[in-house]
Enzyme design. Structure first.
Site, PDB file in Angstrom:
ATOM      1  N   HIS A  71      -6.779  13.279 -15.890  1.00 36.19           N
ATOM      2  CA  HIS A  71      -7.182  14.126 -14.746  1.00 36.19           C
ATOM      3  C   HIS A  71      -6.053  15.449 -14.579  1.00 36.19           C
ATOM      4  O   HIS A  71      -6.437  16.220 -13.528  1.00 36.19           O
ATOM      5  CB  HIS A  71      -6.640  13.112 -13.312  1.00 36.19           C
ATOM      6  CG  HIS A  71      -5.316  13.016 -13.074  1.00 36.19           C
ATOM      7  ND1 HIS A  71      -4.594  12.339 -13.636  1.00 36.19           N
ATOM      8  CD2 HIS A  71      -4.496  13.633 -12.165  1.00 36.19           C
ATOM      9  CE1 HIS A  71      -3.224  12.223 -13.365  1.00 36.19           C
ATOM     10  NE2 HIS A  71      -3.298  13.129 -12.236  1.00 36.19           N
TER      11      HIS A  71
HETATM   12  C1  UD1 Z   1      -2.880  14.872  -7.242  1.00 35.88           C
HETATM   13  C2  UD1 Z   1      -1.428  15.523  -7.749  1.00 35.88           C
HETATM   14  C3  UD1 Z   1      -1.100  15.140  -9.017  1.00 35.88           C
HETATM   15  C4  UD1 Z   1      -1.273  13.504  -9.383  1.00 35.88           C
HETATM   16  C5  UD1 Z   1      -2.738  13.269  -8.803  1.00 35.88           C
HETATM   17  C6  UD1 Z   1      -2.830  11.734  -8.850  1.00 35.88           C
HETATM   18  C7  UD1 Z   1      -0.766  17.663  -6.826  1.00 35.88           C
HETATM   19  C8  UD1 Z   1      -0.443  19.324  -7.245  1.00 35.88           C
HETATM   20  N1  UD1 Z   1      -1.292  17.013  -7.779  1.00 35.88           N
HETATM   21  O1  UD1 Z   1      -3.697  15.483  -8.185  1.00 35.88           O
HETATM   22  O2  UD1 Z   1       0.147  15.242  -9.415  1.00 35.88           O
HETATM   23  O3  UD1 Z   1      -1.068  13.238 -10.409  1.00 35.88           O
HETATM   24  O4  UD1 Z   1      -2.896  13.713  -7.470  1.00 35.88           O
HETATM   25  O5  UD1 Z   1      -4.102  11.163  -8.449  1.00 35.88           O
HETATM   26  O6  UD1 Z   1      -0.534  17.156  -5.671  1.00 35.88           O
HETATM   27  N2  UD1 Z   1     -10.437  14.295  -4.627  1.00 35.88           N
HETATM   28  C9  UD1 Z   1     -11.364  13.420  -4.064  1.00 35.88           C
HETATM   29  N3  UD1 Z   1     -10.994  12.305  -3.334  1.00 35.88           N
HETATM   30  C10 UD1 Z   1      -9.865  12.174  -2.924  1.00 35.88           C
HETATM   31  C11 UD1 Z   1      -8.806  12.897  -3.427  1.00 35.88           C
HETATM   32  C12 UD1 Z   1      -9.243  14.134  -4.511  1.00 35.88           C
HETATM   33  O7  UD1 Z   1     -12.655  13.416  -4.688  1.00 35.88           O
HETATM   34  O8  UD1 Z   1      -9.501  11.184  -2.197  1.00 35.88           O
HETATM   35  C13 UD1 Z   1     -10.954  15.347  -5.609  1.00 35.88           C
HETATM   36  C14 UD1 Z   1     -11.417  16.587  -4.662  1.00 35.88           C
HETATM   37  O9  UD1 Z   1     -12.495  17.092  -5.496  1.00 35.88           O
HETATM   38  C15 UD1 Z   1     -10.286  17.379  -5.025  1.00 35.88           C
HETATM   39  C16 UD1 Z   1      -9.601  17.052  -6.406  1.00 35.88           C
HETATM   40  O10 UD1 Z   1      -9.985  15.656  -6.500  1.00 35.88           O
HETATM   41  O11 UD1 Z   1     -10.239  18.825  -4.742  1.00 35.88           O
HETATM   42  C17 UD1 Z   1      -8.245  17.062  -6.704  1.00 35.88           C
HETATM   43  O12 UD1 Z   1      -7.409  16.390  -5.627  1.00 35.88           O
HETATM   44  P1  UD1 Z   1      -5.998  17.163  -5.397  1.00 35.88           P
HETATM   45  O13 UD1 Z   1      -5.228  16.193  -4.341  1.00 35.88           O
HETATM   46  O14 UD1 Z   1      -5.770  18.520  -4.920  1.00 35.88           O
HETATM   47  O15 UD1 Z   1      -5.486  16.826  -6.846  1.00 35.88           O
HETATM   48  P2  UD1 Z   1      -5.192  15.937  -7.813  1.00 35.88           P
HETATM   49  O16 UD1 Z   1      -5.988  16.288  -8.870  1.00 35.88           O
HETATM   50  O17 UD1 Z   1      -5.604  14.414  -7.282  1.00 35.88           O
END
Ligand code: UD1
Length: 352
Positions: free
Chosen positions: A201
């Protein structure tokens, strides 16, 4: 003492559970749990609360997704009034996600003490958003709880005074130790005897079409020798669709619960990942781990544990996988203080 705990993203939940649990038995401690809402899907958040026995959040900031600046700013804006109103004595922040740095910064500006759980880890790679979050949070924190000696060494080099640093061990392993027996009772129905468990991821691996395509091709190759089971983060699934990539032969699943994933990890022939926490969990479990990154902020998983960094090099992945299949996987030991009692050590420091 009024203790705030901040969680936001999936890897925070297994870290907060043991600390809250250990503080429960301390007199004069009142705990408030704040969920920023960085992760909001049921299978990225709610199920972890249930399985880890975390109480429902007292406050949910419901920030949702966004660019780094937007998400970080939104957390800060929504957290500040809560902090002003409730006036905690200390705020504990966990790990290295955007929720960690955003809330630590709000506290520092308002003169509220911050404790950072999982302090001192460094990949020395500032292209990783998490590395920026770690560096900034550690500069702001008043109490720094480290999981291993390398954390103390890194912090000392950055000028953090020794009296702020407490080596308490790995809180995430506390949750693992507690729930492993439950995970191992999970049914094996439908599971192949031998399999590779895959997670992917990191933005560096999934946000660029050509890189993700190459990685998926490598996994399709792995799948010829060993069934690949791939619970995919929503962002990864989205990118596979956006780039129109072929991953049909891999068993791609929705994100799994803590217990289901732990069960799969404990029985895996090998784990292939770019996660931070999974490098640690496989080290504890003694399961071979091939990490699809050039560096790690968790070097004890390489020096003590079962972790091998294969980067994004398909040849290296191929040769390390052959070693695993030939029964010559790297053997490891469990690092010191990864013993299921780190949460209690944090509670003891706070009580003092
Ligand atoms: C975040 C953390 C990362 C961690 C990861 C674990 C930061 C910078 N990154 O990354 O260190 O390893 O979590 O999972 O804080 N999304 C959903 N549903 C959710 C959450 C996210 O669909 O419940 C999707 C959305 O499209 C979103 C994308 O995932 O834009 C990224 O989510 P985000 O929280 O920004 O970062 P992660 O990649 O999850």
């Amino acid at each position: 003492m009024n203790v705030f705990h901040i969680v936001g993203a999936r890897p925070n939940f297994m870290k907060v559970a043991p600390v809250m649990n250990a503080l429960k038995t301390r007199k004069h401690v009142v705990q408030t749990l704040v969920h920023t809402g960085q992760h909001y899907d049921a299978n990225m958040s709610d199920v972890f609360f249930e399985q880890l026995g975390i109480p429902a959040p007292d406050v949910n900031l419901a920030v949702g997704s966004g660019t780094h600046a937007r998400q970080t700013a939104e957390i800060m804006t929504r957290f500040e009034p809560v902090l002003l109103e409730r006036q905690p004595d200390i705020v504990l922040v966990y790990g290295d996600v955007n929720s960690t740095v955003a809330t630590a910064l709000v506290c520092a500006k308002l003169g509220v003490r911050v404790g950072h759980v999982e302090a001192g880890l460094r990949s020395f790679d500032r292209t990783m958003p998490e590395e920026i979050n770690r560096l900034v949070t550690d500069q702001l924190a008043d109490l720094l709880f480290t999981p291993s000696e390398d954390g103390d060494v890194n912090l000392r080099k950055e000028g953090i005074p020794a009296e702020k640093i407490f080596r308490v061990g790995n809180v995430m392993i506390d949750s693992l130790v507690k729930l492993l027996p439950v995970a191992q009772r999970q049914s094996k129905n439908g599971l192949p005897e031998r399999y590779a468990l895959v997670t992917l991821h990191r933005p560096a691996n999934v946000d660029d079409g050509a890189t993700l395509k190459r990685l998926l091709q490598s996994l399709l190759e792995v799948n010829r020798d060993l069934a690949v089971i791939f619970p995919a983060h929503p962002r990864t699934r989205q990118r596979i669709a956006d780039f129109g990539l072929n991953a049909e032969q891999l068993r791609i699943l929705d994100p799994l619960s803590y217990v289901d994933f732990l069960g799969l990890q404990s029985r895996a022939t090998v784990v292939i990942t770019d996660s931070g926490g999974i490098q640690e969990e496989t080290t504890y479990l003694g399961v071979p781990c091939l990490t699809l990154r050039e560096n790690t902020e968790r070097p004890v998983t390489v020096t003590f544990g079962t972790n091998v960094l294969v980067g994004r090099d398909p040849d290296k992945l191929r040769s390390e996988l052959s070693r695993v299949l030939a029964g010559q996987a790297k053997k490891g030991t469990i690092p010191p203080l990864w013993d299921g009692h780190a949460g209690e050590r944090i509670a003891a420091v706070l009580a003092d």
